[in-house]
Write an enzyme that holds these catalytic residues in place. Structure first.
Site, PDB file in Angstrom:
ATOM      1  CG  LEU A  58       8.911 -16.954  -2.601  1.00  0.00           C
ATOM      2  CD1 LEU A  58       8.811 -16.908  -1.087  1.00  0.00           C
ATOM      3  CD2 LEU A  58       9.162 -15.531  -3.131  1.00  0.00           C
TER       4      LEU A  58
ATOM      5  CG  HIS B 231      -0.602   2.006  -9.183  1.00  0.00           C
ATOM      6  ND1 HIS B 231      -0.781   1.616  -7.872  1.00  0.00           N
ATOM      7  CD2 HIS B 231      -1.686   2.776  -9.488  1.00  0.00           C
ATOM      8  CE1 HIS B 231      -1.908   2.122  -7.414  1.00  0.00           C
ATOM      9  NE2 HIS B 231      -2.481   2.839  -8.368  1.00  0.00           N
TER      10      HIS B 231
ATOM     11  CG  ASP C 290      -2.067   0.954   1.120  1.00  0.00           C
ATOM     12  OD1 ASP C 290      -2.368   1.397   0.001  1.00  0.00           O
ATOM     13  OD2 ASP C 290      -2.675   1.265   2.163  1.00  0.00           O
TER      14      ASP C 290
END
Ligand code: IPE
Ligand code: IPE
Ligand code: MG
Length: 249
Positions: A140, A46, A29
């Site tokens: 991962l 963004h 965020d």
């Protein structure tokens, strides 16, 4: 030389003592505010946020984290101006194309969580391709939450339960926490040990509601585009100081 070796061993011991969470969640965020502070359009935030995401995912893989879930677009984010939504979807598109075309994905297994069926057809295809391409990766596991909402996830699990009951696979008396956990997007994965939220907000915003029953939280005022491995390390160090009781004593 001896001194140098000792120092190395000391470093390794410290590393051994520090417990790495198995699963970290990040609410990415603050992109809009980062851009606004610089007099840039929100979409610029963004774009930089997308680079931060790639960096942090790589770093998590490098330090041996097993599971990372990033919140990229919520079921509520459709409320934003169409232009902004389109720009975010384009960033997903670009990320997927890049991951598919790159031969070396660092052994990261990419998975998407959320209601993917609401996305544009080409995006859905790219998502399928990226998931298939990386299905055998052993590093991962990276869950990317797009059109994701914790409530929506629970509703979807409830629907699956009902379907299984109507098919006779499950009896209503067998409904349990385990049966619900088997039907949520992160089925088979450990619950997040740590959720990180940058940008100064101290709320969950519909992220991993089912999974976060006993998750530790870490907040920071840093805006997501400025988030770096240093912040992640701070969060992990702080996590190491927490005493988790899970309702016990
Ligand atoms: C997070 O940054 C990205 C998405 C929710 C898609 P924001 O766009 O929410 O940034 P702020 O909170 O407005 O600064
Ligand atoms: C949460 O951030 C969603 C993502 C980071 C994808 P928001 O910016 O949408 O959350 P609120 O509106 O501040 O709660
Ligand atoms: Mg926000």
């Amino acid at each position: 030389m001896l001194f140098f070796d000792r120092k190395k061993i000391k470093g390794k011991e410290a590393e051994r003592e520090r417990k790495l969470p198995q699963h970290i969640g990040i609410i990415m965020d603050g992109n809009g505010r980062w851009a606004k502070k610089r007099g840039l359009p929100r979409t610029a935030g963004h774009s930089v946020g997308a680079s931060t995401f790639k960096n942090i995912a790589k770093y998590c893989n490098k330090i041996g984290l097993k599971y990372l879930t990033v919140y990229a677009f919520s079921t509520e984010n459709w409320k934003r101006p169409q232009e902004e939504v389109d720009a975010i979807m384009d960033l997903f598109r670009q990320y997927l194309k890049d991951s598919i075309s790159s031969l070396d994905n660092d052994n990261i297994k990419i998975r998407f969580i959320g209601d993917i069926s609401a996305l544009a057809d080409d995006l859905q295809k790219l998502i399928k391709e990226a998931e298939e391409d990386t299905a055998d990766a052993t590093g991962l596991t990276l869950n990317i939450a797009i059109n994701y909402g914790g409530r929506q996830e629970i509703v979807a699990a409830a629907k699956k339960l009902c379907e299984d009951i109507s098919k006779g696979i499950l009896d209503p008396s067998d409904i349990s926490e385990e049966e619900i956990s088997k039907r949520i997007y992160t089925a088979g994965q450990p619950d997040p040990d740590l959720i990180i939220r940058p940008s100064g907000e101290k709320r969950i915003s519909n992220f991993m509601l089912w999974q976060s029953a006993y998750t530790e939280f870490w907040y920071s005022d840093v805006l997501w585009p400025d988030f770096s491995p240093r912040h992640l390390e701070m969060a992990i160090d702080d996590y190491n100081k927490r005493i988790r009781r899970f309702g016990g004593i």
